[in-house]
Enzyme design. Structure first.
Site, PDB file in Angstrom:
ATOM      1  N   ASP A 159       0.806  -1.225   0.000  1.00  0.00           N
ATOM      2  CA  ASP A 159       0.000   0.000   0.000  1.00  0.00           C
ATOM      3  C   ASP A 159       0.840   1.276   0.000  1.00  0.00           C
ATOM      4  OD1 ASP A 159      -2.227  -1.647   0.104  1.00  0.00           O
ATOM      5  OD2 ASP A 159      -2.264  -1.625   2.304  1.00  0.00           O
TER       6      ASP A 159
ATOM      7  N   LYS B 126       1.742   2.279  -5.053  1.00  0.00           N
ATOM      8  CA  LYS B 126       2.297   1.762  -6.315  1.00  0.00           C
ATOM      9  C   LYS B 126       1.386   2.064  -7.504  1.00  0.00           C
ATOM     10  CE  LYS B 126       2.346  -2.333  -4.364  1.00  0.00           C
ATOM     11  NZ  LYS B 126       2.044  -1.998  -2.971  1.00  0.00           N
TER      12      LYS B 126
ATOM     13  N   GLY C 178      -4.552  -4.189  -3.852  1.00  0.00           N
ATOM     14  CA  GLY C 178      -5.542  -3.144  -4.129  1.00  0.00           C
ATOM     15  C   GLY C 178      -4.764  -1.905  -4.511  1.00  0.00           C
ATOM     16  N   HIS C 179      -4.751  -1.578  -5.786  1.00  0.00           N
ATOM     17  CA  HIS C 179      -3.959  -0.449  -6.282  1.00  0.00           C
ATOM     18  C   HIS C 179      -4.904   0.674  -6.699  1.00  0.00           C
ATOM     19  CE1 HIS C 179      -0.335  -3.283  -7.251  1.00  0.00           C
ATOM     20  NE2 HIS C 179      -0.689  -3.305  -5.989  1.00  0.00           N
TER      21      HIS C 179
ATOM     22  N   GLN D 141       1.908  -6.007  -3.275  1.00  0.00           N
ATOM     23  CA  GLN D 141       2.350  -6.147  -1.875  1.00  0.00           C
ATOM     24  C   GLN D 141       3.637  -5.328  -1.666  1.00  0.00           C
ATOM     25  OE1 GLN D 141       1.333  -9.493  -3.513  1.00  0.00           O
ATOM     26  NE2 GLN D 141      -0.572  -8.495  -2.976  1.00  0.00           N
TER      27      GLN D 141
HETATM   28  P1  GDP Z   1      -0.813   0.426  -3.519  1.00  0.00           P
HETATM   29  O1  GDP Z   1      -1.414  -0.851  -3.067  1.00  0.00           O
HETATM   30  O2  GDP Z   1       0.651   0.491  -3.267  1.00  0.00           O
HETATM   31  O3  GDP Z   1      -1.155   0.786  -4.942  1.00  0.00           O
HETATM   32  O4  GDP Z   1      -1.453   1.556  -2.591  1.00  0.00           O
HETATM   33  P2  GDP Z   1      -3.001   1.686  -2.177  1.00  0.00           P
HETATM   34  O5  GDP Z   1      -3.764   2.149  -3.342  1.00  0.00           O
HETATM   35  O6  GDP Z   1      -3.465   0.455  -1.490  1.00  0.00           O
HETATM   36  O7  GDP Z   1      -2.908   2.777  -1.051  1.00  0.00           O
HETATM   37  C1  GDP Z   1      -2.366   4.046  -1.269  1.00  0.00           C
HETATM   38  C2  GDP Z   1      -3.416   5.088  -0.897  1.00  0.00           C
HETATM   39  O8  GDP Z   1      -2.809   6.355  -0.789  1.00  0.00           O
HETATM   40  C3  GDP Z   1      -4.487   5.250  -1.954  1.00  0.00           C
HETATM   41  O9  GDP Z   1      -5.690   5.604  -1.306  1.00  0.00           O
HETATM   42  C4  GDP Z   1      -3.978   6.408  -2.803  1.00  0.00           C
HETATM   43  O10 GDP Z   1      -5.031   7.127  -3.446  1.00  0.00           O
HETATM   44  C5  GDP Z   1      -3.324   7.261  -1.755  1.00  0.00           C
HETATM   45  N1  GDP Z   1      -2.158   8.025  -2.208  1.00  0.00           N
HETATM   46  C6  GDP Z   1      -1.195   7.677  -3.100  1.00  0.00           C
HETATM   47  N2  GDP Z   1      -0.234   8.621  -3.140  1.00  0.00           N
HETATM   48  C7  GDP Z   1      -0.600   9.576  -2.263  1.00  0.00           C
HETATM   49  C8  GDP Z   1       0.003  10.806  -1.827  1.00  0.00           C
HETATM   50  O11 GDP Z   1       1.087  11.185  -2.249  1.00  0.00           O
HETATM   51  N3  GDP Z   1      -0.675  11.514  -0.872  1.00  0.00           N
HETATM   52  C9  GDP Z   1      -1.869  11.108  -0.356  1.00  0.00           C
HETATM   53  N4  GDP Z   1      -2.447  11.873   0.568  1.00  0.00           N
HETATM   54  N5  GDP Z   1      -2.460   9.967  -0.743  1.00  0.00           N
HETATM   55  C10 GDP Z   1      -1.821   9.207  -1.671  1.00  0.00           C
HETATM   56  P1  IMO Z   2      -0.949  -4.118  -2.309  1.00  0.00           P
HETATM   57  O1  IMO Z   2      -0.511  -4.642  -3.641  1.00  0.00           O
HETATM   58  C1  IMO Z   2      -1.027  -4.588   2.014  1.00  0.00           C
HETATM   59  C2  IMO Z   2      -1.112  -8.657   3.574  1.00  0.00           C
HETATM   60  C3  IMO Z   2      -2.384  -9.098   4.287  1.00  0.00           C
HETATM   61  C4  IMO Z   2      -1.816 -10.104   5.255  1.00  0.00           C
HETATM   62  C5  IMO Z   2      -0.697 -10.776   4.467  1.00  0.00           C
HETATM   63  C6  IMO Z   2      -1.112 -12.065   3.781  1.00  0.00           C
HETATM   64  O2  IMO Z   2      -2.242  -3.402  -2.343  1.00  0.00           O
HETATM   65  O3  IMO Z   2       0.162  -3.363  -1.653  1.00  0.00           O
HETATM   66  P2  IMO Z   2      -2.673 -12.720   1.746  1.00  0.00           P
HETATM   67  O4  IMO Z   2      -4.039 -12.231   1.357  1.00  0.00           O
HETATM   68  O5  IMO Z   2      -1.627 -12.479   0.745  1.00  0.00           O
HETATM   69  O6  IMO Z   2      -2.717 -14.135   2.235  1.00  0.00           O
HETATM   70  O7  IMO Z   2      -2.311 -11.853   3.044  1.00  0.00           O
HETATM   71  O8  IMO Z   2      -0.321  -9.829   3.465  1.00  0.00           O
HETATM   72  N1  IMO Z   2      -1.321  -8.139   2.208  1.00  0.00           N
HETATM   73  C7  IMO Z   2      -1.245  -6.845   1.885  1.00  0.00           C
HETATM   74  N2  IMO Z   2      -1.065  -5.757   2.651  1.00  0.00           N
HETATM   75  N3  IMO Z   2      -1.124  -4.448   0.673  1.00  0.00           N
HETATM   76  C8  IMO Z   2      -1.290  -5.525  -0.108  1.00  0.00           C
HETATM   77  O9  IMO Z   2      -1.255  -5.457  -1.453  1.00  0.00           O
HETATM   78  C9  IMO Z   2      -1.392  -6.795   0.499  1.00  0.00           C
HETATM   79  N4  IMO Z   2      -1.580  -8.056   0.024  1.00  0.00           N
HETATM   80  C10 IMO Z   2      -1.528  -8.858   1.083  1.00  0.00           C
HETATM   81  O10 IMO Z   2      -3.007  -8.018   4.917  1.00  0.00           O
HETATM   82  O11 IMO Z   2      -1.233  -9.437   6.339  1.00  0.00           O
HETATM   83 MG    MG Z   3      -2.927  -1.538  -1.810  1.00  0.00          MG
END
Ligand code: GDP
Ligand code: IMO
Ligand code: MG
Length: 421
Positions: free
Chosen positions: A12, A15, A39-40, A221
């Site tokens: 998270d 990415k 979840g991107h 991840q």
């Molecule tokens: P990912 O899994 O690495 O793609 O990240 P996620 O989408 O799960 O979580 C990142 C969260 O931070 C999302 O809600 C994005 O919209 C938000 N986000 C990304 N970059 C920034 C930033 O520079 N500032 C803020 N405030 N939010 C951001």
């Molecule tokens: P993105 O790509 C954050 C975590 C779960 C759990 C562990 C194992 O959005 O960064 P799994 O479902 O793989 O068996 O879970 O890994 N986890 C993540 N945490 N971002 C993710 O993906 C994750 N994918 C799995 O919360 O602790």
């Molecule tokens: Mg994510």
């Protein structure tokens, strides 16, 4: 050549947004591991979209998106994602390709994930329950079914065989949920999947590379969730690091050029497991609120803490990171004082290496504190606008890691990113 973009923390890191930003420099965006546990989040036409399996380059016309063999694919979730992107005018039959070697997540994999987590009680991993671990177990156990198998008539009989095997395991867990509705959805979704572009991913990507095309491999991840180098057993079941690109796509190591590491300006983790810099009090709550730190896949509150340079240095080492994008810098705007973890103190000794077992001894982070910038950074567009305190914070991280931070992301919006290289 292939560039890699991946998370350096526990996932998270942002990415999705950064892949979407860099996508225009590439011809192909390829996912190499993970599955719908990811979840991107991206913003397109000011609307928030969360992608789970489709690569984050899907909204760019003319860019190919490839789901590589290293991914485990849930056809039901894929169909929903395809429907979502179609509402933005994306034609997945033009720019989405799936490797025939990609393993399928079956309904019983999801059931087994749930049963296994329940059986662990307090020791649960905090899995997203998307069937990731059972699907990878069937891959390495040489039982799994692959996308390419769908096209052969033996698919149904092989499915039934595997389902029976899974049923025995579920019975052992005393798991009795009725999954017939999941199965119905699954078979419907398989018909849809058959209509998509199923290719030999390794030839597809190498032919493109031979024609001089540029590829960006999108990690899911984070490095600290890697099956080998993460905080085992609190990890996911795939190779989340740059090495995973070679076996997750079928590209040779010498084809890899840049490795772009994504790190938040602080740190989060969702699910169980060690997190040395976690802040459980008011400061952690403030980070969660300001950063809107709730899981993009499960909605769970994310655990929040200060940036951890011991873990980041480790992640830079195992990935060969060449530059860093620091996201969510704006979340720190209203903090008067910031801390950076520079060592782990265990039993009175300072240690700058990630230990084999983070849970064995209590780790007390050794922090260096910094003055906060106390300015709204979300409006900045250029390097010369960055406050002195922000530059000091970033410079320290640069010097400590020996890897440059080239970009700062200062908001979730598509254009909220500053090149500081
Ligand atoms: P990912 O899994 O690495 O793609 O990240 P996620 O989408 O799960 O979580 C990142 C969260 O931070 C999302 O809600 C994005 O919209 C938000 N986000 C990304 N970059 C920034 C930033 O520079 N500032 C803020 N405030 N939010 C951001
Ligand atoms: P993105 O790509 C954050 C975590 C779960 C759990 C562990 C194992 O959005 O960064 P799994 O479902 O793989 O068996 O879970 O890994 N986890 C993540 N945490 N971002 C993710 O993906 C994750 N994918 C799995 O919360 O602790
Ligand atoms: Mg994510």
């Amino acid at each position: 050549m292939v560039d890699v973009l991946l998370g350096l923390q526990w996932g998270d890191e942002g990415k999705g947004k950064i892949v979407d930003y860099f996508a225009r420099n590439y011809d192909i965006i390829a996912r190499f591991q993970g599955g719908p546990n990811a979840g991107h989040t991206l913003y397109v036409q000011d609307k928030k979209i969360v992608l789970h399996q489709i690569p984050s380059g899907i909204f760019h016309e003319g860019i190919i998106n490839l789901i590589g063999n290293g991914v485990v694919l849930d056809p039901v979730i894929l169909r929903k994602e395809c429907d979502t992107v179609a509402t933005f005018g994306v034609d997945v039959r033009k720019n989405l390709f799936i490797s025939e070697r990609t393993h399928l997540i079956l309904p019983t994999h999801r059931a087994l994930d749930k049963a296994a987590e329940l059986s662990k009680g307090d020791g649960k991993i905090g899995s997203t329950l998307k069937g990731i671990s059972p699907a990878y177990m069937d891959k390495t156990g040489r039982n799994g079914l692959r996308v390419g198998d769908l096209l052969h008539k033996s698919f149904i009989s092989n499915y039934i065989k595997l389902r029976l095997k899974h049923q025995k395991l579920l019975d052992n867990y005393n798991f009795s949920d009725d999954i017939s509705a999941w199965e119905e959805e699954f078979f419907d979704a398989l018909e849809f999947l058959k209509t998509l572009n199923i290719v030999s991913g390794e030839y597809f990507i190498n032919d493109a590379l031979n024609r001089g095309k540029k590829v960006l491999a999108e990690g899911a991840q984070g490095s600290m969730l890697d099956i080998d180098f993460g905080t085992f057993p609190f990890v996911t079941s795939s190779s989340t690091i740059s090495a995973g690109v070679c076996n997750g796509l079928g590209v040779a190591p010498q084809k890899i050029r840049e490795v772009i590491g994504i790190s938040k300006a602080y740190c989060t983790r969702v699910g169980s497991g060690p997190f040395p810099t976690e802040l459980e009090g008011e400061t952690g709550e403030n980070l969660r609120k300001t950063g809107n730190e709730f899981g993009a896949t499960t909605g769970r509150p994310r655990r929040c803490g200060w940036i951890d340079l011991v873990a980041l240095q480790f992640a830079c080492m195992i990935n060969g990171v060449t530059s860093i994008v620091m996201t969510k810098a704006d979340v720190l705007d209203a903090f008067e004082e910031l801390s950076i973890c520079i060592a782990y103190n265990t039993d009175g000794e300072d240690e700058n290496k990630v230990p084999f077992q983070m849970t064995r001894n209590k780790i007390i982070p050794n922090y260096k504190t910094f003055k906060g910038w106390m300015k709204d950074s979300s409006v900045f567009k250029y390097k010369n606008e960055l406050p002195v305190e922000m530059n000091e914070y970033i410079d320290f991280i640069n010097r400590h890691l020996g890897v440059p931070v080239h970009y700062i992301s200062n908001g979730p919006g598509r254009d909220q990113i500053i090149n500081i290289s």
